[in-house]
Design a protein around this motif. Structure first.
Motif, PDB file in Angstrom:
ATOM      1  N   ARG A  19       1.852 -15.148 -40.629  1.00 19.75           N
ATOM      2  CA  ARG A  19       2.682 -15.812 -41.878  1.00 19.75           C
ATOM      3  C   ARG A  19       3.195 -14.672 -42.708  1.00 19.75           C
ATOM      4  NH1 ARG A  19      -1.526 -19.767 -44.619  1.00 19.75           N
ATOM      5  NH2 ARG A  19       0.290 -20.365 -45.756  1.00 19.75           N
ATOM      6  N   ARG A  20       4.310 -14.818 -43.455  1.00 23.19           N
ATOM      7  CA  ARG A  20       4.939 -14.004 -44.395  1.00 23.19           C
ATOM      8  C   ARG A  20       4.107 -13.904 -45.601  1.00 23.19           C
ATOM      9  NH1 ARG A  20      10.341 -14.542 -45.679  1.00 23.19           N
ATOM     10  NH2 ARG A  20       9.694 -16.255 -46.869  1.00 23.19           N
ATOM     11  N   LEU A  21       3.999 -12.595 -46.153  1.00 23.76           N
ATOM     12  CA  LEU A  21       3.445 -12.612 -47.332  1.00 23.76           C
ATOM     13  C   LEU A  21       4.221 -13.440 -48.528  1.00 23.76           C
ATOM     14  CD1 LEU A  21       1.016 -11.023 -48.916  1.00 23.76           C
ATOM     15  CD2 LEU A  21       2.576  -9.096 -49.119  1.00 23.76           C
ATOM     16  N   ASP A  22       5.409 -13.497 -48.345  1.00 26.69           N
ATOM     17  CA  ASP A  22       6.243 -14.247 -49.174  1.00 26.69           C
ATOM     18  C   ASP A  22       5.809 -15.826 -49.369  1.00 26.69           C
ATOM     19  OD1 ASP A  22       7.966 -11.822 -49.906  1.00 26.69           O
ATOM     20  OD2 ASP A  22       9.430 -12.541 -48.881  1.00 26.69           O
ATOM     21  N   ASP A  23       5.223 -16.246 -48.177  1.00 26.11           N
ATOM     22  CA  ASP A  23       4.945 -17.655 -48.206  1.00 26.11           C
ATOM     23  C   ASP A  23       3.676 -17.793 -48.623  1.00 26.11           C
ATOM     24  OD1 ASP A  23       7.407 -18.335 -46.805  1.00 26.11           O
ATOM     25  OD2 ASP A  23       6.420 -18.053 -44.714  1.00 26.11           O
ATOM     26  N   LEU A  24       2.800 -16.732 -48.725  1.00 23.98           N
ATOM     27  CA  LEU A  24       1.460 -16.706 -49.467  1.00 23.98           C
ATOM     28  C   LEU A  24       1.335 -16.468 -50.761  1.00 23.98           C
ATOM     29  CD1 LEU A  24      -0.327 -14.777 -46.615  1.00 23.98           C
ATOM     30  CD2 LEU A  24      -0.475 -17.244 -46.716  1.00 23.98           C
ATOM     31  N   MET A  25       2.573 -16.176 -51.396  1.00 23.43           N
ATOM     32  CA  MET A  25       2.373 -15.731 -52.671  1.00 23.43           C
ATOM     33  C   MET A  25       1.860 -16.714 -53.757  1.00 23.43           C
ATOM     34  SD  MET A  25       6.047 -13.588 -53.693  1.00 23.43           S
ATOM     35  CE  MET A  25       6.407 -14.261 -55.255  1.00 23.43           C
ATOM     36  N   PRO A  26       2.193 -18.000 -53.713  1.00 25.40           N
ATOM     37  CA  PRO A  26       1.738 -19.022 -54.436  1.00 25.40           C
ATOM     38  C   PRO A  26       0.228 -19.256 -54.209  1.00 25.40           C
ATOM     39  CG  PRO A  26       3.434 -19.998 -53.346  1.00 25.40           C
ATOM     40  CD  PRO A  26       3.357 -18.547 -52.714  1.00 25.40           C
ATOM     41  N   LEU A  27      -0.277 -19.046 -53.095  1.00 29.30           N
ATOM     42  CA  LEU A  27      -1.535 -19.153 -52.825  1.00 29.30           C
ATOM     43  C   LEU A  27      -2.681 -18.082 -53.271  1.00 29.30           C
ATOM     44  CD1 LEU A  27      -1.101 -20.491 -49.165  1.00 29.30           C
ATOM     45  CD2 LEU A  27      -1.271 -21.803 -51.267  1.00 29.30           C
ATOM     46  N   LEU A  28      -2.034 -16.865 -53.546  1.00 32.08           N
ATOM     47  CA  LEU A  28      -2.922 -15.723 -53.885  1.00 32.08           C
ATOM     48  C   LEU A  28      -3.272 -15.520 -55.197  1.00 32.08           C
ATOM     49  CD1 LEU A  28      -0.899 -13.177 -51.828  1.00 32.08           C
ATOM     50  CD2 LEU A  28      -2.995 -14.252 -51.020  1.00 32.08           C
ATOM     51  N   GLY A  29      -2.708 -15.961 -56.347  1.00 28.76           N
ATOM     52  CA  GLY A  29      -3.181 -16.383 -57.849  1.00 28.76           C
ATOM     53  C   GLY A  29      -3.048 -14.681 -58.316  1.00 28.76           C
ATOM     54  N   ILE A  30      -2.190 -14.074 -57.706  1.00 27.39           N
ATOM     55  CA  ILE A  30      -1.872 -12.562 -58.314  1.00 27.39           C
ATOM     56  C   ILE A  30      -1.023 -12.591 -59.631  1.00 27.39           C
ATOM     57  CG2 ILE A  30      -1.223 -10.447 -58.103  1.00 27.39           C
ATOM     58  CD1 ILE A  30      -1.838 -10.884 -55.057  1.00 27.39           C
ATOM     59  N   GLU A  31      -1.428 -12.332 -60.790  1.00 24.37           N
ATOM     60  CA  GLU A  31      -0.648 -12.048 -62.011  1.00 24.37           C
ATOM     61  C   GLU A  31       0.208 -11.071 -61.834  1.00 24.37           C
ATOM     62  OE1 GLU A  31      -0.969 -14.630 -64.276  1.00 24.37           O
ATOM     63  OE2 GLU A  31      -2.413 -15.475 -63.280  1.00 24.37           O
ATOM     64  N   PRO A  32       1.395 -11.111 -62.448  1.00 22.08           N
ATOM     65  CA  PRO A  32       2.397 -10.286 -62.302  1.00 22.08           C
ATOM     66  C   PRO A  32       2.052  -8.940 -63.011  1.00 22.08           C
ATOM     67  CG  PRO A  32       3.486 -12.352 -63.078  1.00 22.08           C
ATOM     68  CD  PRO A  32       2.019 -12.595 -63.045  1.00 22.08           C
ATOM     69  N   GLU A  33       1.165  -8.934 -63.930  1.00 19.48           N
ATOM     70  CA  GLU A  33       0.826  -7.586 -64.497  1.00 19.48           C
ATOM     71  C   GLU A  33      -0.293  -6.983 -63.863  1.00 19.48           C
ATOM     72  OE1 GLU A  33      -1.700 -10.974 -66.416  1.00 19.48           O
ATOM     73  OE2 GLU A  33       0.485 -10.641 -66.206  1.00 19.48           O
ATOM     74  N   GLU A  34      -0.626  -7.399 -62.734  1.00 20.87           N
ATOM     75  CA  GLU A  34      -1.775  -6.846 -62.035  1.00 20.87           C
ATOM     76  C   GLU A  34      -1.179  -5.705 -60.808  1.00 20.87           C
ATOM     77  OE1 GLU A  34      -4.840  -9.153 -60.099  1.00 20.87           O
ATOM     78  OE2 GLU A  34      -3.882 -10.981 -60.928  1.00 20.87           O
ATOM     79  N   ALA A  35      -2.140  -4.695 -60.979  1.00 18.33           N
ATOM     80  CA  ALA A  35      -1.761  -3.560 -59.797  1.00 18.33           C
ATOM     81  C   ALA A  35      -1.944  -3.944 -58.461  1.00 18.33           C
ATOM     82  CB  ALA A  35      -2.402  -2.355 -60.326  1.00 18.33           C
ATOM     83  N   ILE A  36      -1.148  -3.769 -57.759  1.00 19.19           N
ATOM     84  CA  ILE A  36      -1.487  -4.257 -56.085  1.00 19.19           C
ATOM     85  C   ILE A  36      -1.368  -3.036 -55.437  1.00 19.19           C
ATOM     86  CG2 ILE A  36      -0.486  -5.673 -54.302  1.00 19.19           C
ATOM     87  CD1 ILE A  36       0.874  -7.273 -56.597  1.00 19.19           C
ATOM     88  N   PHE A  37      -2.441  -2.848 -54.378  1.00 16.37           N
ATOM     89  CA  PHE A  37      -2.397  -1.985 -53.461  1.00 16.37           C
ATOM     90  C   PHE A  37      -2.408  -2.553 -52.033  1.00 16.37           C
ATOM     91  CE2 PHE A  37      -4.940   0.507 -50.431  1.00 16.37           C
ATOM     92  CZ  PHE A  37      -4.293   1.752 -50.551  1.00 16.37           C
ATOM     93  N   ILE A  38      -1.698  -2.356 -51.049  1.00 18.00           N
ATOM     94  CA  ILE A  38      -1.553  -2.932 -49.699  1.00 18.00           C
ATOM     95  C   ILE A  38      -1.584  -1.753 -48.707  1.00 18.00           C
ATOM     96  CG2 ILE A  38      -0.264  -4.467 -48.337  1.00 18.00           C
ATOM     97  CD1 ILE A  38       0.881  -5.801 -50.610  1.00 18.00           C
ATOM     98  N   LYS A  39      -2.517  -1.813 -47.730  1.00 15.61           N
ATOM     99  CA  LYS A  39      -2.462  -1.079 -46.672  1.00 15.61           C
ATOM    100  C   LYS A  39      -2.060  -1.931 -45.275  1.00 15.61           C
ATOM    101  CE  LYS A  39      -3.898   2.222 -43.758  1.00 15.61           C
ATOM    102  NZ  LYS A  39      -2.924   2.472 -42.884  1.00 15.61           N
TER     103      LYS A  39
END
Length: 105
Positions: A19-39
């Motif tokens: 699945r594309r990360l773009d498709d999961l965006m609404p399900l993740l519940g991440i706020e725009p001001e949060e710092a995000i780290f992805i490996k």
């Protein structure tokens, strides 16, 4: 280490949903001001994964990525990210690079 598929498995046992990360965006519940780290370490498919996360990367301002560039090479990864936003790039070790988002275009 690297991943591998064992050929002695029965057909259908090695299925994985992609699945594309773009498709999961609404399900993740991440706020725009949060710092995000992805490996990202997916054995040469890093640029394809980044293309599937373009909206995600554009939407969130504080993103840092650690990406294995051993199989894909550093330049295809940096070129793909440069299509999305402005990043600071550097090497973490001989297998991984980092990309810190500075801003959108």
């Amino acid at each position: 280490g690297a991943s591998r598929v064992h050929k002695d498995k029965r057909p259908g046992e090695n299925k994985a949903e992609i699945r594309r990360l773009d498709d999961l965006m609404p399900l993740l519940g991440i706020e725009p001001e949060e710092a995000i780290f992805i490996k990202i370490d997916i054995e040469g498919m890093e640029t394809e994964a980044l293309r599937g996360a373009m909206d995600f990367i554009r939407f969130y301002p504080q993103i840092t990525l650690i990406i294995e560039d051993y199989h894909s090479g550093q330049f295809p990864i940096t070129d793909t990210l440069k299509e999305i936003a402005v990043f600071e790039f550097g090497k973490v070790d001989k297998f991984n690079m980092y990309a810190k988002k500075l801003r959108n275009y």
